[in-house]
Design an enzyme around this catalytic site. Sequence first.
Site, PDB file in Angstrom:
ATOM      1  N   LYS A  70      24.984 -19.309  -7.985  1.00 56.44           N
ATOM      2  CA  LYS A  70      23.763 -19.623  -8.738  1.00 56.44           C
ATOM      3  C   LYS A  70      24.089 -19.688 -10.229  1.00 56.44           C
ATOM      4  CE  LYS A  70      20.879 -17.595  -5.146  1.00 56.44           C
ATOM      5  NZ  LYS A  70      20.293 -16.394  -4.560  1.00 56.44           N
TER       6      LYS A  70
ATOM      7  N   GLN B  86      18.189 -10.606  -6.020  1.00 56.79           N
ATOM      8  CA  GLN B  86      18.904 -10.945  -4.791  1.00 56.79           C
ATOM      9  C   GLN B  86      18.580  -9.937  -3.689  1.00 56.79           C
ATOM     10  OE1 GLN B  86      20.625 -13.756  -4.412  1.00 56.79           O
ATOM     11  NE2 GLN B  86      21.337 -13.329  -2.362  1.00 56.79           N
TER      12      GLN B  86
ATOM     13  N   ASP C 275      11.891 -17.919  -6.774  1.00 51.61           N
ATOM     14  CA  ASP C 275      12.230 -17.760  -5.359  1.00 51.61           C
ATOM     15  C   ASP C 275      11.053 -18.167  -4.463  1.00 51.61           C
ATOM     16  OD1 ASP C 275      14.705 -16.954  -4.359  1.00 51.61           O
ATOM     17  OD2 ASP C 275      14.423 -14.865  -4.959  1.00 51.61           O
TER      18      ASP C 275
HETATM   19  N1  GUN Z   1      19.089 -13.400  -0.047  1.00 52.65           N
HETATM   20  C1  GUN Z   1      19.393 -14.391   0.829  1.00 52.65           C
HETATM   21  N2  GUN Z   1      18.772 -15.535   0.472  1.00 52.65           N
HETATM   22  C2  GUN Z   1      18.065 -15.260  -0.641  1.00 52.65           C
HETATM   23  C3  GUN Z   1      17.220 -16.037  -1.487  1.00 52.65           C
HETATM   24  O1  GUN Z   1      16.966 -17.229  -1.271  1.00 52.65           O
HETATM   25  N3  GUN Z   1      16.687 -15.387  -2.555  1.00 52.65           N
HETATM   26  C4  GUN Z   1      16.921 -14.064  -2.796  1.00 52.65           C
HETATM   27  N4  GUN Z   1      16.338 -13.511  -3.860  1.00 52.65           N
HETATM   28  N5  GUN Z   1      17.688 -13.313  -2.023  1.00 52.65           N
HETATM   29  C5  GUN Z   1      18.262 -13.913  -0.962  1.00 52.65           C
END
Ligand code: GUN
Length: 290
Positions: free
Chosen positions: A52, A96, A119
């Site tokens: 990211k 996350q 998100d």
């Molecule tokens: N963990 C696995 N996929 C995601 C996601 O799309 N966003 C977040 N914040 N955590 C994750």
Amino acid sequence: MATIIDGKEVSGKIKESIKWRVEELIGQGIVPGLSVIIIGDNPASLTYVNNKKKTCEALGMRSDLRQYPASLTEKELLEVITELNNDPEIHGILVQLPLPSHIDEFKVINAISPEKDVDGFHPVSIGNMMIGNDTFLPCTPHGIMKMLQFYGIDPKGKHAVVVGRSNIVGKPIGQLLLQKDATVTYCHSKTNDLKSFTKQADILIAAIGKAKMFDESYIKPGAVVIDVGMNRDEQGKLCGDVDFDAVFETASYITPVPGGVGPMTIAMLMENTLLSAERGVPKDKPSVSM
Ligand code: GUN
């Protein structure tokens, strides 16, 4: 033989257009900024957040990656979120998941300002998505919808079977498909006779988290197969929930793992961050065209 849905190609095109829009925004004095918070040192999560960060920077956005030890308290995390909610240079906040067990995930997601919820996990975002209001859509489901659109696959009237009921993928992808006039069936790990449902799927969304679980015996000939799984096989190789080689002859379209849904998720996160920054453009400045 199936057509392979190339998530890398589609996400590449989307990122290219995001890059231009970021440049335009920077010209107006706004650098889109994304804060990513990771707690602990889960290797898979670290890989995701580093991707990211890299993508953010490649598109000209500001990336603010914060890694904290697993001992961080819930109160401390909530304080960090409050600080970021009030930071005008941060347009998106992502925590996350999963979080260590001593931290209440629901409380944390709730603490993020819906205006920065890139998100799309906040109850306000989810509620708006459910009723079809303009909002941040969760990145993986949104990415899947974009891929279908890119390949001219119209869900209208089709039977979409979603296997998996997570808040991140299963539940929202069913809603987005429903909004595009699909008939949606939700299945999950407790569904009796799963095969009898998946065999009826014109569009199958595999999001159950079991390596190569879906072979050709689960697939209706000509089905569109979207694999959201991210697992390791016996050799430690990355693989999805679908046995790609076994299904390839039966499906009409199929997403590979890696290179299918994954790259789309990141592209949608970047798009949400850009949208958030664009919303912050003062009214006297011309807004960026969509
Ligand atoms: N963990 C696995 N996929 C995601 C996601 O799309 N966003 C977040 N914040 N955590 C994750």
